[in-house]
Design a protein around this motif. Structure first.
Motif, mmCIF file in Angstrom:
data_model
loop_
_atom_site.group_PDB
_atom_site.id
_atom_site.type_symbol
_atom_site.label_atom_id
_atom_site.label_comp_id
_atom_site.label_asym_id
_atom_site.label_seq_id
_atom_site.Cartn_x
_atom_site.Cartn_y
_atom_site.Cartn_z
ATOM 1 N N HIS A 317 -61.224 25.671 -41.269
ATOM 2 C CA HIS A 317 -61.081 26.959 -41.955
ATOM 3 C C HIS A 317 -62.039 27.037 -43.148
ATOM 4 C CE1 HIS A 317 -59.274 30.455 -43.862
ATOM 5 N NE2 HIS A 317 -59.242 29.730 -44.996
ATOM 6 N N TYR A 318 -62.202 25.938 -43.849
ATOM 7 C CA TYR A 318 -63.099 25.909 -45.010
ATOM 8 C C TYR A 318 -64.543 26.199 -44.587
ATOM 9 C CZ TYR A 318 -65.577 23.908 -49.046
ATOM 10 O OH TYR A 318 -66.416 23.698 -50.115
ATOM 11 N N ASP A 320 -65.436 27.775 -41.836
ATOM 12 C CA ASP A 320 -65.496 29.162 -41.362
ATOM 13 C C ASP A 320 -65.655 30.122 -42.537
ATOM 14 O OD1 ASP A 320 -65.254 28.340 -38.778
ATOM 15 O OD2 ASP A 320 -63.076 28.665 -38.663
ATOM 16 N N THR A 321 -65.031 29.791 -43.665
ATOM 17 C CA THR A 321 -65.179 30.622 -44.864
ATOM 18 C C THR A 321 -66.630 30.630 -45.339
ATOM 19 O OG1 THR A 321 -62.902 30.120 -45.539
ATOM 20 C CG2 THR A 321 -64.406 30.935 -47.237
ATOM 21 N N GLU A 324 -68.745 32.864 -43.115
ATOM 22 C CA GLU A 324 -68.599 34.283 -43.415
ATOM 23 C C GLU A 324 -69.391 34.676 -44.653
ATOM 24 O OE1 GLU A 324 -64.454 34.978 -43.770
ATOM 25 O OE2 GLU A 324 -63.999 34.567 -41.655
ATOM 26 N N ASN A 462 -67.002 33.443 -53.315
ATOM 27 C CA ASN A 462 -65.747 33.860 -52.709
ATOM 28 C C ASN A 462 -64.618 32.979 -53.215
ATOM 29 O OD1 ASN A 462 -63.906 35.195 -50.992
ATOM 30 N ND2 ASN A 462 -64.231 33.681 -49.366
ATOM 31 N N ASP A 464 -61.144 31.823 -51.913
ATOM 32 C CA ASP A 464 -60.360 31.803 -50.675
ATOM 33 C C ASP A 464 -58.887 31.567 -51.002
ATOM 34 O OD1 ASP A 464 -60.123 31.737 -47.759
ATOM 35 O OD2 ASP A 464 -59.668 29.607 -48.057
ATOM 36 N N SER A 467 -57.413 28.138 -48.851
ATOM 37 C CA SER A 467 -57.789 26.837 -49.407
ATOM 38 C C SER A 467 -57.605 26.763 -50.910
ATOM 39 C CB SER A 467 -59.245 26.531 -49.070
ATOM 40 O OG SER A 467 -60.110 27.493 -49.664
#
Length: 722
Positions: A317-318, A320-321, A324, A462, A464, A467
């Motif tokens: 997920h980190y 993927d952030t 983006e 960003n 998040d 996280s």
């Protein structure tokens, strides 16, 4: 026939006298004979020297002219002419009668040959008139010495045999790696190498390892025990660490002990998620595991749940952030080499392995939990170092991206020197990703000011929620345009003599190196996408393109035909590989399709080819093998040493520093795990004593092969300790 006669009827006076003269006596006849003989002798001695002198002078001038103005070929004679000259006896010069004029012997027209020193001496002798009487003996002596003259290889047909090759010029059949090309490259970059090579021919170096030596091993008495890491541990005390690399003054010749519960690691990829705790365990690690969910101690194992990491929501997920925030990153194609500073769970690198990105985790020496050792045990690329006053052992413009998450490093302190070092090792146009959980306003303002000073641009920011991290992505300028527009040129540009490539024990300077400008400079263009990058050789390599390409093809053939099947190695248990003397990364490139990663080491005294290795999408470091390597004990599953020791023998500087070359073998024993393998390729004069030393360490000699003066040895480390 006409006869003179007197008047007719009367005899001539001569006849009358003859008739009236009484017959001569014996004494008169003898006197007349003597007188005639003396007259003949006087006449001959007056005329004969002129003729003889002229004859000798002509012959000597004719032969001397041939020597003084030789053809391009060397003085050489057919074997039959030589044999006749050897057995012919010289005539004395004082007997000119009956002597025939002799021509100089026939010589083959062989270009590029060099007259012997004896021929030069003969030529000087023949220019002196008083040496005329020695003409024939000197000429025949030259004939006897002629077969000893060297013959150029391209003219072997003239004599019927090829010349002997010098030991250094002969290409051994087993010399798969092009050692001569390496030496040529070294001489091009190091002018002193040529002098060293010349002196090497004149003076034979003593053996690197004494064949008469006997070794009695003992265990190291360091308090850190089986975790002892020289140059990191302070005086062998595991409770204290050097702030920066500092090696013992005396070579380390003791053996590091093994953990009592040591067990062989599982094959990849199983070891990525589960390792034996006894292999790396110590009290600090045990305490750390209790407070972190991504590191669980279950019985004898340390388990790393795939969905857990130091990032809440997981490493995937980190990443993927970050995708983006900066879609242009294009992991695994545009971004191939990453540096993760402050190794923790190594979850960042593990997640990027799935995207075909090789991430080198940099464990800091002040981390006494030794999480980098845990990463290596899992089969994840890692090394240890310090961020202090010295440069990291990487070339400039090496990494495509640098990552630092909650590393708590004061980037803005001390004039931003650490950030200047990141600017050096980051590729022009590369990315710097930093994330933190708890924002420190003062720290963030200091970092922002430092980033502005080095002209790094914030391309994304960003916060998040999953996280709970604030992520910033910076980009280094790809050209010097932004540097030139700075209102305050602090830090200034480095001077030309301040080499940005040197990185071994080199202090960090408060200055910026200019970005490459011309297309002939490395770093002026981004490399090809992976995996084309591995086999694409850019134009800035120049003449090295051919060498790198040949090196790539060469090692690919060696690995496929010999290493994978012919050495007795079970490659399913091999994950961490160390190439102790990499050149262009050909060995690592040949293993790119295998489930391994290779740390390429370029010795500091060898030609600087490490930038080529990084350019190809591979990782490596600089190192001096006269010192211990920057890693933990039992880090690697396989060591590859291709003519490493002969290189050390040829380097006078290194040999003076390596007071005990056997310490290199001791270091190999330290960093190789039990059950691990070593492939050693060397000259027999070095390989034979190496085999004896390894046997004294109780290593298993699995396979040896010798041919001519070269050999290869496949050995396996056992669990023996003294």
């Amino acid at each position: 026939m006409t006869v003179f006669r007197g008047p007719p009827g009367r005899p001539s006076a001569l006849v009358s006298w003859w008739r009236r003269s009484p017959p001569l006596g014996f004494a008169a006849k003898v006197s007349i004979a003597i007188a005639l003989g003396l007259s003949f002798v006087v006449t001959w001695t007056t005329l004969a020297p002129t003729s003889s002198s002229q004859q000798i002078s002509t012959e000597r001038t004719y032969f001397a002219a041939d020597v003084a103005d030789p053809p391009p070929g060397a003085l050489a004679h057919p074997r039959n002419a030589t044999a006749r000259a050897v057995h012919r006896k010289p005539r004395p010069a004082s007997s000119p009668r009956g002597r025939k004029k002799r021509r100089s012997p026939p010589r083959s027209r062989r270009p590029n040959a060099t007259p012997s020193p004896d021929a030069a001496a003969l030529r000087s002798n023949l220019t002196e008139p008083e040496q005329a009487n020695k003409l024939e003996p000197e000429w025949e002596w030259e004939d006897e010495q002629e077969p000893e003259l060297s013959v150029p290889e391209d003219d072997a047909d003239a004599t019927g045999k090829a010349p002997k090759e010098e030991e250094n010029d002969k290409a051994p059949a087993l010399e798969w790696a092009d050692e001569s090309s390496e030496l040529d490259a070294e001489e091009e970059e190091d002018p002193e190498a040529a002098k060293g090579k010349a002196s090497k021919k004149k003076k034979k170096l003593p053996p690197l390892f004494s064949p008469a030596a006997h070794y009695h091993w003992k265990l190291c008495s360091a308090k850190s025990g089986h975790h002892y890491t020289p140059c990191v541990d302070f005086d062998g005390d595991g409770s204290q660490r050097h702030h920066e690399r500092s090696c013992p003054r005396s070579p380390v010749t003791c053996l590091v002990s093994l953990p009592k519960e040591y067990k062989l690691p599982a094959p990849w990829p199983e070891r990525k998620e589960k390792i034996w705790y006894g292999n790396v365990g110590h009290p600090r690690l045990s305490s750390y595991a209790k407070d972190h969910s991504w590191l669980n101690r279950t019985g004898e194992h340390l388990v790393f749940p795939p969905e857990e990491s130091e990032f809440k929501g997981g490493a995937r997920h980190y990443i993927d952030t970050i995708d983006e925030m900066a879609p242009d990153l294009d992991w695994g194609k545009n971004i191939r080499i990453a540096l993760d500073i402050g190794c923790k769970s190594a979850g960042f690198g593990v997640a990027l392995l799935e995207k075909d990105v090789i991430t080198l985790s940099l464990g800091l020496t002040n981390d006494q939990t030794d999480l980098a050792q845990v990463a290596l045990e899992r089969g994840i690329p890692a090394t240890i170092g310090s961020l202090g006053s010295r440069r990291l052992p990487f070339p400039s413009g090496s990494f495509d991206i640098i990552h630092c998450s909650e590393c708590n490093i004061p980037w803005h302190s001390n004039g931003g020197k650490l950030l200047i070092e990141m600017n050096r090792i980051l590729r022009p146009g590369g990315y710097f990703v930093i994330s933190s959980r708890h924002g420190d306003l003062e720290s963030e303002e200091g970092i922002s000011a430092s980033m502005t000073a080095v002209c790094w641009n914030v391309i994304a920011y960003n916060s998040d929620d999953v996280s709970e991290l604030g992520v910033k992505i910076f980009q280094r300028p790809a050209s010097n345009d932004e540097y030139d527009l700075r209102a305050k040129k602090d830090p200034p540009f480095c001077k030309e003599e301040q080499n940005k490539a040197t990185a071994w024990y080199t202090p960090i300077k408060h200055c910026l190196h200019k970005a490459p400008a011309g297309i002939e400079e490395r770093g002026s263009e981004w490399p090809e996408e992976w995996p084309k990058r591995l086999e694409t050789f850019p134009d800035w390599l120049g003449d090295l393109q051919t060498r790198v390409s040949a090196d790539h093809s060469h090692w690919k053939a060696v690995v496929e035909k010999s290493y994978l099947d012919g050495l007795g190695i079970n490659w399913t248990n091999i994950r961490n590989v160390l190439d102790m003397k990499a050149v262009y990364g050909g060995f690592a490139a040949a293993l790119s399709s295998e489930k391994v990663w290779v740390m390429n080491v370029v010795p500091v005294h060898a030609p600087d080819t490490l930038p080529v290795i990084f350019e190809r999408g591979l990782v490596g470091v600089y190192h001096d093998w006269c010192e211990p390597f920057s890693t933990y004990p039992r880090s690697y599953d396989l060591l590859h040493a291709d003519h490493l020791f002969s290189r050390l023998k040829n380097r006078y500087v290194c040999r003076m520093k390596c007071k005990e070359p056997v310490s290199i073998l001791v270091e190999m024993d330290r960093i190789l795990r039990p059950g691990g393998w070593a492939i050693i390729r060397e000259k027999l004069e070095i390989l034979d004593p190496l085999e004896a030393i390894l046997k004294s360490l109780h290593w298993e000699i699995v396979m040896t092969f010798r041919k001519d003066k070269e050999g290869i040895m496949s050995v396996k480390k056992t669990t023996w300790r003294p």
